[in-house]
Design a protein around this motif. Structure first.
Motif, mmCIF file in Angstrom:
data_model
loop_
_atom_site.group_PDB
_atom_site.id
_atom_site.type_symbol
_atom_site.label_atom_id
_atom_site.label_comp_id
_atom_site.label_asym_id
_atom_site.label_seq_id
_atom_site.Cartn_x
_atom_site.Cartn_y
_atom_site.Cartn_z
ATOM 1 N N THR A 198 28.097 -18.077 -31.709
ATOM 2 C CA THR A 198 27.344 -17.045 -32.480
ATOM 3 C C THR A 198 27.330 -17.571 -33.834
ATOM 4 O O THR A 198 26.332 -17.006 -34.616
ATOM 5 C CB THR A 198 28.146 -15.817 -32.697
ATOM 6 O OG1 THR A 198 29.100 -16.222 -33.471
ATOM 7 C CG2 THR A 198 28.167 -15.700 -31.723
ATOM 8 N N ASN A 199 27.421 -19.021 -33.754
ATOM 9 C CA ASN A 199 26.813 -19.396 -35.819
ATOM 10 C C ASN A 199 27.053 -20.818 -35.352
ATOM 11 O O ASN A 199 27.990 -21.304 -34.655
ATOM 12 C CB ASN A 199 28.800 -19.239 -36.156
ATOM 13 C CG ASN A 199 29.007 -17.553 -36.593
ATOM 14 O OD1 ASN A 199 27.986 -16.712 -36.661
ATOM 15 N ND2 ASN A 199 30.113 -17.996 -36.800
ATOM 16 N N ALA A 200 26.049 -21.471 -36.476
ATOM 17 C CA ALA A 200 25.826 -22.713 -36.586
ATOM 18 C C ALA A 200 26.707 -23.097 -37.143
ATOM 19 O O ALA A 200 26.923 -22.714 -37.294
ATOM 20 C CB ALA A 200 24.351 -22.115 -37.316
ATOM 21 N N PRO A 201 26.647 -24.664 -36.092
ATOM 22 C CA PRO A 201 28.538 -25.310 -37.368
ATOM 23 C C PRO A 201 28.073 -25.745 -38.302
ATOM 24 O O PRO A 201 26.203 -26.095 -38.781
ATOM 25 C CB PRO A 201 27.559 -26.721 -36.287
ATOM 26 C CG PRO A 201 27.802 -25.827 -34.863
ATOM 27 C CD PRO A 201 26.755 -25.213 -34.853
ATOM 28 N N ALA A 202 28.344 -26.473 -39.427
ATOM 29 C CA ALA A 202 28.021 -27.141 -40.320
ATOM 30 C C ALA A 202 27.855 -28.982 -40.067
ATOM 31 O O ALA A 202 27.147 -29.318 -40.823
ATOM 32 C CB ALA A 202 29.576 -27.130 -41.625
ATOM 33 N N SER A 203 28.903 -29.201 -39.771
ATOM 34 C CA SER A 203 28.830 -30.575 -39.470
ATOM 35 C C SER A 203 29.237 -31.027 -38.020
ATOM 36 O O SER A 203 30.203 -30.341 -37.256
ATOM 37 C CB SER A 203 28.999 -31.297 -40.068
ATOM 38 O OG SER A 203 30.993 -31.402 -39.804
ATOM 39 N N LEU A 204 28.988 -32.152 -37.639
ATOM 40 C CA LEU A 204 29.124 -32.720 -36.031
ATOM 41 C C LEU A 204 29.870 -33.972 -35.687
ATOM 42 O O LEU A 204 29.320 -35.530 -36.393
ATOM 43 C CB LEU A 204 27.756 -32.597 -35.056
ATOM 44 C CG LEU A 204 27.948 -31.291 -34.179
ATOM 45 C CD1 LEU A 204 26.770 -30.906 -34.984
ATOM 46 C CD2 LEU A 204 26.942 -31.494 -33.312
ATOM 47 N N THR A 205 30.704 -33.938 -35.175
ATOM 48 C CA THR A 205 31.393 -35.730 -34.972
ATOM 49 C C THR A 205 31.391 -36.067 -33.588
ATOM 50 O O THR A 205 31.573 -35.294 -33.168
ATOM 51 C CB THR A 205 32.490 -35.877 -35.526
ATOM 52 O OG1 THR A 205 33.714 -35.061 -34.735
ATOM 53 C CG2 THR A 205 32.541 -35.838 -37.500
ATOM 54 N N ARG A 241 32.409 -32.735 -31.349
ATOM 55 C CA ARG A 241 33.752 -31.939 -31.947
ATOM 56 C C ARG A 241 32.993 -31.298 -33.262
ATOM 57 O O ARG A 241 31.781 -32.367 -34.224
ATOM 58 C CB ARG A 241 35.045 -32.578 -32.626
ATOM 59 C CG ARG A 241 35.611 -31.586 -32.687
ATOM 60 C CD ARG A 241 37.291 -31.865 -33.499
ATOM 61 N NE ARG A 241 38.287 -32.407 -32.940
ATOM 62 C CZ ARG A 241 39.005 -32.058 -31.696
ATOM 63 N NH1 ARG A 241 38.784 -30.739 -32.371
ATOM 64 N NH2 ARG A 241 39.665 -33.109 -30.904
ATOM 65 N N TRP A 242 32.726 -29.939 -33.781
ATOM 66 C CA TRP A 242 32.673 -29.387 -34.725
ATOM 67 C C TRP A 242 33.249 -28.618 -36.177
ATOM 68 O O TRP A 242 34.159 -27.559 -34.992
ATOM 69 C CB TRP A 242 30.939 -29.031 -33.760
ATOM 70 C CG TRP A 242 30.769 -27.650 -32.723
ATOM 71 C CD1 TRP A 242 31.565 -26.232 -33.712
ATOM 72 C CD2 TRP A 242 31.465 -27.055 -31.618
ATOM 73 N NE1 TRP A 242 31.736 -25.769 -32.480
ATOM 74 C CE2 TRP A 242 31.562 -26.758 -31.125
ATOM 75 C CE3 TRP A 242 31.069 -28.813 -31.067
ATOM 76 C CZ2 TRP A 242 31.622 -26.125 -29.239
ATOM 77 C CZ3 TRP A 242 31.403 -28.368 -29.044
ATOM 78 C CH2 TRP A 242 32.050 -27.502 -28.863
ATOM 79 N N GLU A 243 32.232 -28.195 -36.774
ATOM 80 C CA GLU A 243 32.712 -27.617 -37.556
ATOM 81 C C GLU A 243 32.147 -26.331 -38.231
ATOM 82 O O GLU A 243 31.136 -26.617 -37.536
ATOM 83 C CB GLU A 243 33.403 -28.264 -38.758
ATOM 84 C CG GLU A 243 34.529 -29.310 -38.349
ATOM 85 C CD GLU A 243 34.986 -29.505 -40.170
ATOM 86 O OE1 GLU A 243 34.720 -29.582 -41.182
ATOM 87 O OE2 GLU A 243 36.205 -30.433 -40.595
#
Length: 254
Positions: A198-205, A241-243
């Motif tokens: 439901t929310n957009a991630p800020a960063s991905l690895t 993984r994402w934040e």
């Protein structure tokens, strides 16, 4: 199909609706809808000339799967059915695929190449590339498996060329864990798509390395990751993984 074949899953690959919701009276009374591999809900049109179907969706999250010209894709916002199930009047034009829905909590892989329609052959599909579709449930989790073989050797043979990978996902990551592989080369992943965020991630690895080839689709609540530049084979293990940000965001590319 493989899990059913080796006795690790229900032998009913195509099962009635009550197999997944045995305490739901509406599922017990359903005589037309069925579920493939416990994941894909099919709502066929059984009345001549009808261009719609009353689809029953049990409690949970369901994602609409559109199939056209040999290619499948998840479209629109997910159906979030709370407490009890609900009926939906869905369009089903003559000549088109019936309404299809992926059950939340599932992971599926599908051909993600450029061939369409009559150009889609068994050999082309086997060569890939593939897309991974992660459909999160209301607990923000999902799991599934991928079985891949060469289409020629017998599974029971010691020389069979097969690959078996397990997937698990939650609100912050997807993990691919190869359980067996006897193939020297397998197709690559073209994309990984996670639905129900439901929310957009800020960063991905990806395997701990920052990844920039991704975007967030607000309407579909989907994180779409391009894997083209990474050349990751389906037999390989990895962690995506994402934040998250703390608020919803419009579609974006980082």
């Amino acid at each position: 199909f493989y899990l059913a074949h080796v006795g690790k899953a229900s032998p009913a690959v195509a099962a009635p609706l009550f197999f997944i919701c045995p305490t739901d009276a509406a599922c017990l009374n359903s005589s037309t809808q069925f579920v493939l591999a416990g994941v894909l809900l099919v709502s066929p049109v059984v009345q001549s000339g009808a261009d719609f179907v009353n689809t029953y969706l049990p409690k949970g999250i369901w994602y609409s799967l559109e199939y056209s010209n040999g290619i499948a894709s998840i479209v629109g916002a997910p159906f979030r059915v709370s407490d009890v199930g609900a009926y939906y009047k869905l369009s089903a034009p003559v000549g088109a695929a019936p309404p299809l829905h992926i059950r939340g909590g599932s992971v599926m892989s599908m051909y993600d190449g450029d061939a369409r329609g009559a150009d889609l052959t068994t050999s082309l599909v086997a060569a890939g590339p593939y897309g991974l579709y992660v459909a999160l449930d209301d607990m923000q989790s999902a799991f599934g498996h991928l079985f891949f073989d060469d289409g020629l050797s017998m599974i029971s043979s010691s020389s069979a060329k097969t690959t078996f990978v397990a997937f698990q996902a939650n609100a912050t990551c997807v993990i691919a864990s190869p359980e067996s592989s006897s193939e020297s080369h397998t197709p690559i992943w073209r994309s990984i798509q996670i639905f129900g965020l439901t929310n957009a991630p800020a960063s991905l690895t990806f395997n701990g390395i920052p990844l920039s080839s991704w975007r967030y689709d607000t309407e579909r609540q989907a994180l779409i990751v391009s894997m083209v530049s990474l050349s990751v084979e389906i037999s390989q293990g990895w962690t995506l993984r994402w934040e998250h940000t703390t608020r919803s965001s419009s579609p974006m590319t980082v």
